[in-house]
Enzyme design. Structure first.
Site, short mmCIF file in Angstrom:
data_model
loop_
_atom_site.label_atom_id
_atom_site.label_comp_id
_atom_site.label_asym_id
_atom_site.label_seq_id
_atom_site.Cartn_x
_atom_site.Cartn_y
_atom_site.Cartn_z
N ARG A 140 5.00 7.83 3.66
CA ARG A 140 4.15 7.12 2.72
C ARG A 140 2.68 7.50 2.91
O ARG A 140 1.85 7.23 2.04
CB ARG A 140 4.32 5.61 2.91
N GLU A 184 0.69 1.81 5.50
CA GLU A 184 0.65 3.04 6.29
C GLU A 184 -0.45 3.99 5.85
O GLU A 184 -1.07 4.68 6.68
CB GLU A 184 2.01 3.74 6.25
N LYS A 243 11.06 -18.37 8.93
CA LYS A 243 11.95 -17.29 9.36
C LYS A 243 12.86 -17.78 10.48
O LYS A 243 12.42 -18.48 11.39
CB LYS A 243 11.10 -16.11 9.85
#
Length: 641
Positions: free
Chosen positions: A392, A364, A279
């Site tokens: 969610r 979640e 990244k």
């Protein structure tokens, strides 16, 4: 990178690429230079506008390879991004270079895939762990239509694999050996922060099967990436589920990735291509940043990656300070995060109490039910999550926390209009959903002091779940109260007022300013902050009933808003009070500046004042009117603030 004189970087190769066909026409030997120019372009533009920088710098070669191997176009192969914030290179390669000057600005290029921008953007995907389910369904539909030559390719990060939907989709894909789905696993060892859990350990073991050295490893500790790959006989959990496996491969070697993708495509069956990337690749400030590798940035200095000008304290930072202070006082307080400890403000708590922070990955649903289990065991869990992602886990809030009357605290960052991240990230829905949960209390602080106070009240609540919502913004100055009525704070009290302004959360300051503006027009108003917006406080209902007109201003949808529920309750009691709700419409709003979107929907002082004038009785204001009898029946406490 940007030149020293501040001009745009020199990108002659990129200037020649306006489509995937242009890319495929380039000789292999030019690809490293093209990748370098793409990075220079992204650093220049994203540092000017803000956006997701680290994830896109990490997928440059990977995206080049995808567009060279697959025929991504309308009617051709389908490329899906999970999550969509890693699609900037794809946008560059599909004719949208000019749009980067207005990236995430109103009317400009979206920071995520956008079906309105390009036919190559099939899903507007910015919630993680969904692309594999889309791929499963699309592949089934194409097979039913006889379009078996079209490949479905899903680029998914290792962080997104921690989400339950990804595992559910892999389970289904592995049972369909005749579907040409290619799962490109972008393994950089991170979502926002390092990927956690058993799956992360499993991927590390797979990476360990390749002994050659290559790009920096996803944990930033050194090279661990091979330029070859182990082949389909390896793959651990993927092959156990029935998918073929190719990898690991150096995700920063375009030719190596192309070779792996071609092998996967030739198999004609669901196949995982395991690509290891870093990244923030190629940008020293991102590579040095161990927190999130400059995952997302505002307007920053491209030389350093740091903000050009400091901003005031954010709501997130205030929460982070206060929850750490509460943690020092209460050893039973623990925090749960769904792969976003940093963005939700839990860094200080994690530094002080590392054993009391649980990162469950991008999950979640699991986060909320795991928190319910913590509460069953005597802990006081605080779940820090973005408002948009709480949707969610609504079933878990309802059936796992509330049904058992468990003291789970939900802290909802990025509530209301978030601005440049657009329709998938506006936190517009929580204030409509949560009031229907029996026993749940929902608060909206107006300022930093109220956030600290309400957080402590929430943590102290024993009777069931609580939730706090606040926006993505710098917090303004504190707004003092004159008195407290029940749970409600009076901010401006006029016994002769015909109008009561109720500002939910930060809208309280806008209502107070609107009250001053109306006073200049001879309209007498009172202003109040409900503080706890669900369930309705009886003192708030009585206060509203004492005024002919009540206007609520809310940074949420009008459906099931405080104003809507208050109006229903007043009608049930036979009150003649008229209620007006200023809120967001029940539709997906585009990206743009937060203040601009709020102003557009009348959620600014001028808009609030105009709405009051529009709804006053035809007789107009009564500057000298006496107080209403209902006021005398409302019990007052002097504010402690």
């Amino acid at each position: 990178m940007t030149r020293a004189n501040g001009t745009c970087p020199h990108t002659p190769l990129l200037d020649r690429v306006d489509s995937p066909a242009d890319l495929r026409a380039l000789p292999d030997g030019l690809l490293p230079d093209l990748a370098a120019q793409i990075r220079a372009f992204l650093i220049d533009r994203v540092c000017r506008t803000g956006g997701h920088l680290g994830p896109n710098l990490g997928v440059v070669e990977l995206t080049l390879a995808l567009h060279r191997v697959f025929d991504v176009r309308e009617g051709g192969d389908v490329l899906l991004f999970d999550t969509g914030h890693q699609s900037y290179v794809h946008k560059l390669l599909t004719g949208r270079r000019e749009g980067f000057d207005g990236l995430r600005a109103e009317g400009g290029l979206s920071g995520y895939p956008s079906r309105a921008e390009s036919g190559t953007d099939v899903i507007e995907n910015s919630h993680a762990s969904t692309a594999l389910s889309y791929a499963d369904g699309l592949a089934k539909a194409l097979a039913l239509r006889g379009e078996r030559r079209r490949r479905v390719v899903a680029l998914v990060g290792d962080g997104a694999l921690t989400g339950g939907m990804s595992l559910e989709a892999l389970n289904n894909l592995g049972a369909a050996p005749d579907r040409p789905v290619v799962v490109v696993l972008n393994d950089n060892g991170r979502s926002y922060s390092p990927t956690s859990g058993g799956l992360a350990a499993h991927l590390a073991r797979l990476r360990g099967t390749e002994g050659a050295e290559g790009a920096d490893g996803p944990d930033g500790t050194g090279p661990n990436t091979g330029t070859g790959y182990g082949g389909t006989e390896y793959g651990g959990v993927f092959t156990a589920l029935g998918l073929a496996y190719v990898g690991p491969v150096d995700g920063h070697d375009t030719r190596a990735v192309e070779e792996a993708l071609r092998e996967a495509a030739a198999l004609g069956r669901p196949t995982v291509v395991h690509c290891v990337t870093g990244k923030g690749r190629g940008y020293p400030p991102a590579e040095r940043d161990r927190a999130d590798h400059l995952h997302t940035v505002g307007v920053v200095d491209p030389r350093t990656g740091r903000a050009r000008s400091p901003s005031g304290p954010s709501w997130t930072s205030v929460f982070g300070e206060e929850i750490a202070a509460i943690g020092a006082e209460r050893p039973d307080v623990v925090c749960v995060t769904a792969a976003m400890a940093g963005p939700t403000g839990l860094e200080a708590f994690a530094r002080r109490f590392p054993g009391r922070v649980f990162d469950v990955g991008i999950a979640e649903q699991h986060a909320v039910t795991s928190a319910a289990g913590l509460a069953l065991g005597g802990a006081r869990p605080v779940v820090a999550v973005y408002s948009t992602f709480l949707g969610r886990a609504f079933d878990q809030v309802l059936m796992d926390a509330a049904l058992h009357r468990l003291p789970v605290v939900l802290v909802l960052d990025r509530a209301g209009v978030t601005g440049p991240d657009g329709p998938s990230h506006h936190g517009m829905w929580d204030a409509a959903l949560l009031p229907v949960v029996p026993g749940l209390r929902l608060a909206a602080p107006r300022d930093c002091a109220a956030l600290r106070e309400l957080l402590r009240e929430a943590v102290a609540e024993d009777g069931g779940p609580t939730a706090l919502r606040y926006p993505k913004a710098s917090a303004g100055p504190d707004v003092p109260a004159q008195a407290r009525l029940g749970h409600c704070d009076l901010l401006r009290e006029d016994p002769a007022a015909d109008v009561l302004l109720l500002g939910v959360g930060p809208m309280a300051g806008a209502c107070l300013e609107a009250s001053r503006m109306l006073a200049a027009r001879g309209v007498r108003t009172s202003a109040a902050d409900p503080r706890w917006i669900a369930p309705l406080d009886n003192a708030l209902v009585e206060l509203a009933a004492a005024h002919p007109l009540v206007l609520t201003a809310e940074d949420a949808t009008a459906a099931n808003s405080l104003g809507a529920r208050l109006g229903q309750e007043l009608a049930r009691r036979g009150s003649a009070t008229r209620t007006v709700t200023l809120a967001l419409p029940p539709r997906f709003l585009p990206h743009g500046p937060r203040t601009g979107i709020l102003d557009e929907h009348g959620l600014d002082p001028a808009g609030i004042a105009a709405a009051v004038l529009d709804h006053l009785p035809h007789g107009g204001p009564r500057p000298g009117a006496a107080g209403h009898p209902g006021h005398s029946g409302v019990r007052r406490e002097r504010s402690t603030r």
